[in-house]
Design a protein around this motif. Sequence first.
Motif, PDB file in Angstrom:
ATOM      1  N   HIS A  21     -31.737   1.080  70.258  1.00  0.00           N
ATOM      2  CA  HIS A  21     -31.164   1.805  71.635  1.00  0.00           C
ATOM      3  C   HIS A  21     -31.268   0.858  72.837  1.00  0.00           C
ATOM      4  O   HIS A  21     -30.360   0.969  73.743  1.00  0.00           O
ATOM      5  CB  HIS A  21     -32.180   3.001  71.658  1.00  0.00           C
ATOM      6  N   PRO A  27     -25.146  -3.778  68.411  1.00  0.00           N
ATOM      7  CA  PRO A  27     -24.397  -3.198  67.152  1.00  0.00           C
ATOM      8  C   PRO A  27     -23.545  -4.454  66.411  1.00  0.00           C
ATOM      9  O   PRO A  27     -23.084  -5.277  66.981  1.00  0.00           O
ATOM     10  CB  PRO A  27     -23.216  -2.341  67.793  1.00  0.00           C
ATOM     11  N   ARG A  50     -39.658   1.489  53.932  1.00  0.00           N
ATOM     12  CA  ARG A  50     -39.755   3.009  54.242  1.00  0.00           C
ATOM     13  C   ARG A  50     -38.633   3.219  55.505  1.00  0.00           C
ATOM     14  O   ARG A  50     -37.834   4.124  55.704  1.00  0.00           O
ATOM     15  CB  ARG A  50     -40.671   3.564  54.249  1.00  0.00           C
ATOM     16  N   ARG A  53     -35.030   2.163  55.270  1.00  0.00           N
ATOM     17  CA  ARG A  53     -34.324   3.364  54.559  1.00  0.00           C
ATOM     18  C   ARG A  53     -34.002   4.530  55.265  1.00  0.00           C
ATOM     19  O   ARG A  53     -32.729   4.905  55.059  1.00  0.00           O
ATOM     20  CB  ARG A  53     -35.018   3.619  53.336  1.00  0.00           C
ATOM     21  N   GLU A  57     -30.311   5.913  56.083  1.00  0.00           N
ATOM     22  CA  GLU A  57     -29.712   7.313  55.702  1.00  0.00           C
ATOM     23  C   GLU A  57     -29.038   7.842  56.890  1.00  0.00           C
ATOM     24  O   GLU A  57     -28.037   8.797  56.696  1.00  0.00           O
ATOM     25  CB  GLU A  57     -31.062   8.497  55.098  1.00  0.00           C
ATOM     26  N   LEU A  73     -21.959  -0.491  63.370  1.00  0.00           N
ATOM     27  CA  LEU A  73     -21.026  -0.774  64.266  1.00  0.00           C
ATOM     28  C   LEU A  73     -20.621   0.401  65.096  1.00  0.00           C
ATOM     29  O   LEU A  73     -20.410   0.725  66.249  1.00  0.00           O
ATOM     30  CB  LEU A  73     -19.856  -1.369  63.858  1.00  0.00           C
ATOM     31  N   PRO A  75     -21.820   3.990  64.531  1.00  0.00           N
ATOM     32  CA  PRO A  75     -22.780   5.010  63.868  1.00  0.00           C
ATOM     33  C   PRO A  75     -22.028   6.151  63.899  1.00  0.00           C
ATOM     34  O   PRO A  75     -21.506   6.767  64.842  1.00  0.00           O
ATOM     35  CB  PRO A  75     -23.840   4.836  64.963  1.00  0.00           C
ATOM     36  N   PRO A  76     -21.849   6.679  62.608  1.00  0.00           N
ATOM     37  CA  PRO A  76     -21.212   7.912  62.479  1.00  0.00           C
ATOM     38  C   PRO A  76     -22.024   9.082  62.945  1.00  0.00           C
ATOM     39  O   PRO A  76     -23.327   9.158  62.919  1.00  0.00           O
ATOM     40  CB  PRO A  76     -20.998   8.171  60.980  1.00  0.00           C
ATOM     41  N   GLN A  77     -21.436   9.941  63.641  1.00  0.00           N
ATOM     42  CA  GLN A  77     -22.433  11.129  64.069  1.00  0.00           C
ATOM     43  C   GLN A  77     -22.627  11.911  62.890  1.00  0.00           C
ATOM     44  O   GLN A  77     -21.742  12.830  62.366  1.00  0.00           O
ATOM     45  CB  GLN A  77     -21.793  11.993  65.028  1.00  0.00           C
ATOM     46  N   ARG A  78     -23.807  11.853  62.423  1.00  0.00           N
ATOM     47  CA  ARG A  78     -24.177  12.580  60.983  1.00  0.00           C
ATOM     48  C   ARG A  78     -24.957  13.790  61.245  1.00  0.00           C
ATOM     49  O   ARG A  78     -26.241  13.701  61.801  1.00  0.00           O
ATOM     50  CB  ARG A  78     -24.788  11.705  60.056  1.00  0.00           C
ATOM     51  N   ALA A  79     -24.637  15.089  61.211  1.00  0.00           N
ATOM     52  CA  ALA A  79     -25.289  16.208  61.589  1.00  0.00           C
ATOM     53  C   ALA A  79     -25.535  16.920  60.335  1.00  0.00           C
ATOM     54  O   ALA A  79     -24.795  17.339  59.582  1.00  0.00           O
ATOM     55  CB  ALA A  79     -24.553  17.066  62.761  1.00  0.00           C
ATOM     56  N   THR A  80     -26.939  17.295  60.092  1.00  0.00           N
ATOM     57  CA  THR A  80     -27.275  18.084  58.979  1.00  0.00           C
ATOM     58  C   THR A  80     -27.267  19.790  59.635  1.00  0.00           C
ATOM     59  O   THR A  80     -27.746  19.910  60.256  1.00  0.00           O
ATOM     60  CB  THR A  80     -28.676  17.862  58.447  1.00  0.00           C
ATOM     61  N   ILE A 233     -28.043  16.463  66.432  1.00  0.00           N
ATOM     62  CA  ILE A 233     -28.065  15.118  65.826  1.00  0.00           C
ATOM     63  C   ILE A 233     -28.987  14.156  66.437  1.00  0.00           C
ATOM     64  O   ILE A 233     -29.509  14.207  67.448  1.00  0.00           O
ATOM     65  CB  ILE A 233     -26.385  14.563  66.173  1.00  0.00           C
TER      66      ILE A 233
END
Lengths: 233, 233
Positions: A21, A27, A50, A53, A57, A73, A75-80, A233
């Motif tokens: 950050h 990036p 760990r 990893r 993820e 490069l 970072p996909p906005q990956r939301a659960t 996110i």
Amino acid sequence: MTTADTNSWTGIRAELLRRIHSRVWQPGEQIPHEADLAEEFGCARTTVNRALRDLAESGLVVRKRRAGTRVALNPPQRATLTIPIIREEVEALGKTYRHSLLERDFRPLPPMLHGAFQVTLGADVLFLKTLHFADDRPFAFEERYINLDAAPGARDMTFEDVSANEWLVHSAPYSHGDLSFFAVNADERMSRKLDAAPGTALFSMERITWSGALPITHVRLVYAPGYRMRTEI
Amino acid sequence: MTTADTNSWTGIRAELLRRIHSRVWQPGEQIPHEADLAEEFGCARTTVNRALRDLAESGLVVRKRRAGTRVALNPPQRATLTIPIIREEVEALGKTYRHSLLERDFRPLPPMLHGAFQVTLGADVLFLKTLHFADDRPFAFEERYINLDAAPGARDMTFEDVSANEWLVHSAPYSHGDLSFFAVNADERMSRKLDAAPGTALFSMERITWSGALPITHVRLVYAPGYRMRTEI
DNA sequence: CACGTTAATATGTGCATGCATATTATCTTA
DNA sequence: TAAGATAATATGCATGCACATATTAACGTG
């Protein structure tokens, strides 16, 4: 040094995150490998592994064998997003849940679904139309097809007390499913059911679940006006 | 025995999954503890732990120290959805991406956002209005506010070549954010921009991202008619 | 020089072990 | 008997080590 707490794996992750950050590691840039980081933090490589990893993820870093780890490069906005059972969703809002079964019959699968939802040729499926309420106000409208090959017990269920959704998760657990979200205009019928002006934009979800290769159920949910699906996110 | 491949942690996870799906272990039921499973599979407890941890992450089992592991009663449908950069989303459809900047100015933050998006009192934010195209057809309409305290460099960017989205992920990475999805009716203006009949239901997304406590940007995206957000569970 | 082979290397994964920590059950003691 | 101290237990986590595997770089060989 922000001196990452302890040298627990979460502490190390926090420090790695800080470096990403704060752009210490830019990036696309390759970061030191596990062994070096382990030495720097004075911990085992496993612990660094760990942490890395976990970052991989969540998509923040990209890892490749031999090639090393680099900061992602884009970072996909990956939301659960957690899609709760409607009853739980309503109750979480502090409201009283109830549902009413509008239709229940056996019919051939509508041709529209033949592609995505393959049941035994010519076999009937169980069709259910349900309205979900929150404090006696319409909350969501549900149309569901149940494959009786996958959930034979459904034939004898009225689904007046327990909702099909809840019954199915207990009786015919799925292994995987497809989910899609979109917007629809309230037609005449939907407008009456959901207490919305005709034409109102409604949030809608479609879901098919399978147990292995066997399709279990196809659901289409249309939420009452104003519904928002939220996540972090 | 379906003899789960090898006794790798994925193999063990597969076998555990099979037992859950086939209802050998019923919902709510407590499953053997790690040590027992390790012995059964002839592997280390660590390996069983890895498999169980993964199942717990996806919500299929619930774990508590001392209390043991049990099959989740209401496995929440937990879907990870990846929200790509629009350009990538368009290009993934095999179409040509382009965007056009409709407005760009500095203005006070609209009162509506004062609650969720707290910038320095009285400071202006950068406002951008962008239209995204796929093969020269409108794909999504974007309204964005950028906090100049968080991304000072934005002041000198025209955002005509690189989109604000892409620039921001590289220049002011976020630590977390809020995301919400909903449906809106196309108003007069939106209808013109997105080439949709007035009143059409449109899928929309709102997103705020922060870097720590500092808000970075607020975006509202409205997709052209027919858009579906998809994912798998 | 092009191309296939081989070696080097970073991450991925498994194992045995020990200790930490949360939670429950049991045992004291007033 | 009720309340608090204590022990037992299942998961959580860290470590050191070994080997697997993917990928790149170096090296030969025709």
